[in-house]
Design a protein around this motif. Structure first.
Motif, PDB file in Angstrom:
ATOM      1  N   PHE A 138      28.999 -15.130   3.106  1.00 34.65           N
ATOM      2  CA  PHE A 138      29.477 -13.758   2.939  1.00 34.65           C
ATOM      3  C   PHE A 138      29.124 -13.205   1.567  1.00 34.65           C
ATOM      4  O   PHE A 138      28.624 -12.081   1.441  1.00 34.65           O
ATOM      5  CB  PHE A 138      30.989 -13.709   3.141  1.00 34.65           C
ATOM      6  N   LEU A 139      29.379 -13.969   0.502  1.00 30.64           N
ATOM      7  CA  LEU A 139      29.116 -13.489  -0.852  1.00 30.64           C
ATOM      8  C   LEU A 139      27.628 -13.256  -1.074  1.00 30.64           C
ATOM      9  O   LEU A 139      27.238 -12.344  -1.807  1.00 30.64           O
ATOM     10  CB  LEU A 139      29.664 -14.483  -1.871  1.00 30.64           C
ATOM     11  N   GLN A 140      26.792 -14.059  -0.437  1.00 29.25           N
ATOM     12  CA  GLN A 140      25.351 -13.847  -0.546  1.00 29.25           C
ATOM     13  C   GLN A 140      24.956 -12.506   0.071  1.00 29.25           C
ATOM     14  O   GLN A 140      24.168 -11.745  -0.500  1.00 29.25           O
ATOM     15  CB  GLN A 140      24.601 -14.984   0.143  1.00 29.25           C
ATOM     16  N   ARG A 141      25.539 -12.201   1.222  1.00 30.78           N
ATOM     17  CA  ARG A 141      25.230 -10.925   1.873  1.00 30.78           C
ATOM     18  C   ARG A 141      25.764  -9.748   1.061  1.00 30.78           C
ATOM     19  O   ARG A 141      25.086  -8.715   0.924  1.00 30.78           O
ATOM     20  CB  ARG A 141      25.838 -10.905   3.277  1.00 30.78           C
ATOM     21  N   MET A 142      26.972  -9.899   0.527  1.00 38.43           N
ATOM     22  CA  MET A 142      27.535  -8.838  -0.301  1.00 38.43           C
ATOM     23  C   MET A 142      26.654  -8.593  -1.520  1.00 38.43           C
ATOM     24  O   MET A 142      26.384  -7.446  -1.897  1.00 38.43           O
ATOM     25  CB  MET A 142      28.946  -9.198  -0.742  1.00 38.43           C
ATOM     26  N   THR A 143      26.210  -9.667  -2.157  1.00 43.16           N
ATOM     27  CA  THR A 143      25.363  -9.541  -3.348  1.00 43.16           C
ATOM     28  C   THR A 143      24.068  -8.817  -3.017  1.00 43.16           C
ATOM     29  O   THR A 143      23.609  -7.949  -3.780  1.00 43.16           O
ATOM     30  CB  THR A 143      25.053 -10.932  -3.928  1.00 43.16           C
ATOM     31  N   GLN A 144      23.463  -9.140  -1.888  1.00 45.56           N
ATOM     32  CA  GLN A 144      22.225  -8.473  -1.481  1.00 45.56           C
ATOM     33  C   GLN A 144      22.443  -6.980  -1.286  1.00 45.56           C
ATOM     34  O   GLN A 144      21.625  -6.154  -1.739  1.00 45.56           O
ATOM     35  CB  GLN A 144      21.700  -9.097  -0.193  1.00 45.56           C
TER      36      GLN A 144
END
Length: 255
Positions: A138-144
């Motif tokens: 989730f955090l990877q997608r948010m960061t992107q």
């Protein structure tokens, strides 16, 4: 056998289902339970299938979608007003899985607001992840998504909004921007302050009166209501003993 597998792959066959049938199964299963899907297919389409077949096909479709989502890039709409601010928010909930213990499901959003006094919301991007151990995906997608928006609107004001979870603060604080702020507000903030101010067993009428006054202050906009709650918490931290400051101190803190 090998030739059959290659042909299935080129035809995009999923567990012996054509792409159209796999789409139909996924759509129906998203709306109904598996027994209802089987009954609908048998009664209305003349195509009886087993419950396990429905589950296997839709699980496979979901796995394909999640694998492909990492490379998907959603086109932003053309906005008719400049973007003045972007509110970044996230939250999670622990869910008990049947065989895998507790996992956390995460949701987040990036809300683009206009420069007008009302702060009209122009567009919102939603991000979510199914329950996982931790929240790395989730955090990877948010960061992107955040990086993509910051590239598009580098001069906007970026606001991070979350509840009191320390991991949310850490993520938002480590999301750099030249023009940013982080606001962390625990859920049920006003009741927490009321309880800290009037903790006695017989103080319920006082707590209810305090909450009523906070919620019905005349001429106060949404921003003013938040500031009033913060000021009330700050006053309380100076009046009560250290052991009874926890709720108000947590509310006043801004990373």
């Amino acid at each position: 056998m090998a030739r059959s597998i290659v042909l299935d792959a080129h035809a995009r066959i999923i567990r012996h289902a054509t792409p159209l049938f796999a789409k139909q199964l996924s759509h129906k299963y998203a709306q109904m339970n598996v027994n209802a899907v089987c009954a609908d297919l048998s009664d209305n389409h003349g195509r009886p299938v087993t419950a396990s077949y429905v589950q296997n096909v839709t699980d496979w479709v979901g796995a394909i979608a999640m694998a492909q989502e990492e490379t998907w890039d959603y086109t932003l709409p053309v906005l008719d007003q400049p973007v003045a601010s972007v509110a970044i928010s996230l939250d999670g909930a622990m869910l008990a899985m049947k065989e895998e213990g507790w996992r956390e499901a995460m949701v987040g959003s990036l809300s683009l607001a206009a420069i007008d006094p009302a702060g009209e919301r122009l567009h919102t991007i939603y991000v979510a992840a199914t329950p996982e151990h931790g929240k790395a995906v989730f955090l990877q997608r948010m960061t992107q998504e955040i990086e993509r928006i910051k590239t598009q609107y580098p001069n906007a004001l970026y606001l991070g909004i979350a509840d009191g979870a320390a991991s949310n603060w850490s993520f938002l604080s480590n999301t750099p921007s030249g023009n940013s702020s982080t606001i962390s507000m625990p859920p049920n903030t006003s009741p927490a302050i009321a309880m800290a101010a009037y903790p006695g067993k017989t103080d319920k009428p006082k707590r209810e009166q305090w909450l009523h006054e906070q919620r019905h202050q005349p001429g106060q906009d949404e921003h003013g209501a938040v500031e009033a709650v913060i000021e009330a918490a700050q006053r309380l931290t100076h009046k009560r003993s250290p052991s009874k400051r926890a709720a108000s101190t947590r509310i006043c803190k801004r990373p």
